[in-house]
Design a protein around this motif. Structure first.
Motif, PDB file in Angstrom:
ATOM      1  N   GLY A  28       0.792  -1.223   0.000  1.00 15.79           N
ATOM      2  CA  GLY A  28       0.000   0.000   0.000  1.00 15.79           C
ATOM      3  C   GLY A  28       0.824   1.274   0.000  1.00 15.79           C
ATOM      4  O   GLY A  28       0.278   2.370   0.164  1.00 15.79           O
ATOM      5  N   VAL A  76      -0.691  -1.889  -4.681  1.00 14.70           N
ATOM      6  CA  VAL A  76      -0.994  -0.493  -5.030  1.00 14.70           C
ATOM      7  C   VAL A  76      -1.738  -0.432  -6.355  1.00 14.70           C
ATOM      8  O   VAL A  76      -1.311  -1.023  -7.344  1.00 14.70           O
ATOM      9  CB  VAL A  76       0.301   0.348  -5.116  1.00 14.70           C
ATOM     10  N   LYS A 129       2.278   6.266   2.084  1.00 14.72           N
ATOM     11  CA  LYS A 129       1.082   5.514   1.708  1.00 14.72           C
ATOM     12  C   LYS A 129       0.404   6.189   0.510  1.00 14.72           C
ATOM     13  O   LYS A 129       0.492   7.411   0.355  1.00 14.72           O
ATOM     14  CB  LYS A 129       0.114   5.482   2.881  1.00 14.72           C
TER      15      LYS A 129
END
Ligand SMILES: [Zn+2]
Length: 347
Positions: A28, A76, A129
């Motif tokens: 992430g 991601v 993030k």
């Protein structure tokens, strides 16, 4: 990668350029090649150990990286290597009652802050993030994005979101030569305010007039509250934009019109001040705290820069190895706008 590190708290001579291992993006997260980052007075508080944030040595300072995504962590989606991004300084939880109502600067469970709880932007690479990423639009350079992110989003959050500035109101902006001062002059003008500003230098007041300042006050030659009353026919201003603390906070309170509000986000000139309660309630004043901003506010400010409505002020740019010179310039206050580091050596 090269990064600026301090191994002990202290003055700018504790800053060292060191070779550190590249950070690895976790699930992430993304790895960002940092091209530009602005200096903030908060960096000085962090380096001196007075920030009241839990910072431990050794530490890489810097709270607002801009650059390009260099690698994607596991899982991601929606981001590509090469995307041009700015990083929002808080890794918010995304689930608390503040995050889900668009008030993420109040997040009750932030993971960490870039440059405080995690390594910062005075480095060639950082990880963050994906929830922290803000796209930098065409028409805004990396250097402009770095000069816009915290300065303009802070000014927007303070004046528009927190103090609810309305067209036709009057605003006093303290220290118009600073990054957030020069941003506030522009945001207040864009919102339709009559803008009064302070500085210790005539040349900074002149420069601020090019950005929308209506009346400048040189506080070395005139008491601010007296000058404000002179300019406003003894009425005072509707809003005081305060980020200095100490005596300027006091002067701000004395500069307010009845039903006026002072909004503050900083206190490096004095964190604890006396407070006279009687005129405060009789004049129905408000003091409003403001802390950082939201990603949406950063996106809005980027759009306003891209369309030419806001103009980030670049005081100077420095390569990473000149970090001490850059920091000393910021602490000298002998500049106008934002001082930018270029960790990637390019804009
Ligand atoms: Zn949250």
């Amino acid at each position: 990668m090269q990064a600026v590190v301090f191994n002990e708290f202290g003055h700018s001579d504790v800053l060292r350029l060191e070779e550190l291992p590249d950070p690895e993006p976790g699930p992430g997260e993304v790895l960002v090649d940092v091209t530009a980052t602005a200096l903030n007075h908060l960096d000085v508080d962090v380096r001196e150990g007075t920030s009241r944030f839990p910072v431990e040595c050794p530490h890489v300072p810097g709270v607002e990286p801009v650059g390009r995504i260099a690698a994607l962590g596991e899982g991601v989606e929606g981001w590509q290597v090469g995307d041009r991004v700015a990083v929002y300084l808080i890794a918010t939880c995304g689930a608390c009652r503040y995050c889900v109502t668009g008030r993420e600067s109040l997040c009750t469970a932030p993971d960490w802050f870039v440059g405080m709880g995690s390594p910062g932007a005075y480095a060639e690479r950082v990880t963050c993030k994906t929830s922290q990423l803000v796209r930098v639009p065409d028409g805004v350079s990396d250097i402009e994005a770095a000069a816009t992110n915290i300065a303009f989003a802070t000014a927007w959050h303070m004046l528009v979101t927190r103090a609810r500035l309305r067209p036709g109101e009057s605003v006093l902006v303290n220290s118009v030569g600073s990054g957030i001062g020069s941003a506030a002059v522009q945001v207040a003008k864009l919102a339709g305010a009559f803008v009064i500003g302070t500085s210790s230098r005539a040349d900074k007041l002149e420069k601020a007039k090019e950005l929308g300042l209506d009346v400048g006050i040189d506080y070395t030659s005139e008491k601010i509250s007296e000058a404000v009353m002179r300019v406003t026919n003894d009425q005072g201003v509707d809003i005081v934009y305060e980020h200095v603390g100490g005596e300027l906070f006091q002067e701000g309170l004395e500069s307010l019109a009845k039903d006026g509000r002072l909004v503050t986000c900083g206190a490096h000139s004095g964190e604890v001040v006396p407070f006279d309660i009687i005129p405060f309630f009789r004049r129905q004043l408000s003091v409003i705290g403001s802390f950082v901003f939201t990603r949406e506010e950063v996106e809005l400010c980027f759009r306003l820069v891209a369309q030419g409505s806001l103009r980030p002020q670049i005081a100077a740019t420095f390569p990473l190895e000149k970090v001490k010179e850059a920091t000393d310039l910021m602490e000298s206050r002998d500049f106008f706008g934002k001082i930018i580091l270029l960790p990637g050596g390019r804009s």
